[in-house]
Design a protein around this motif. Structure first.
Motif: not given
Length: 105
Positions: A3-5, A91-97, A15-16, A27-29
């Motif tokens: 997830k990217v916020i 990556s999984d470490d950045l979930d919710g960035i 949120e995407v 992701v943004a584009v």
């Protein structure tokens, strides 16, 4: 999936979900996030994908390479948490960035 916020300068959020290994810029584009133009297509040859990364996430990112650091010289309103979104791979470490786009000039 990660997830990217995205938050714009006015505080509106979206949120995407995206596949790991995808760059924040891609992701943004793909999701038409305003404020991330990505003129060079992710080649780290411009600064049109400049973003601010939430402070809680800065320590989880790989260090800036010299090319990214040089390109940020062309961005406006650079801050300590400024990064080029083409250089942030999910990556999984950045979930919710949390990513904030700068105010358009």
């Amino acid at each position: 999936m990660t997830k990217v916020i995205f938050r714009d300068h006015a505080g509106e959020t979206r949120e995407v979900e995206a596949k790991n290994g995808t760059s924040v810029m891609e992701v943004a584009v793909a999701n038409m996030i305003p404020g991330i133009d990505a003129d060079c297509g992710g080649a780290c040859a411009c600064a049109t994908c400049h973003v601010y990364v939430g402070d809680a996430w800065m320590g989880k990112l790989k260090a800036k390479e010299d090319m990214e650091d040089s390109m940020l010289d062309f961005a406006e309103n650079v801050q300590d948490n400024s990064r080029l979104s083409c250089q942030i791979l999910l990556s999984d470490d950045l979930d919710g960035i949390e990513i904030t786009t700068p105010e358009s000039q």
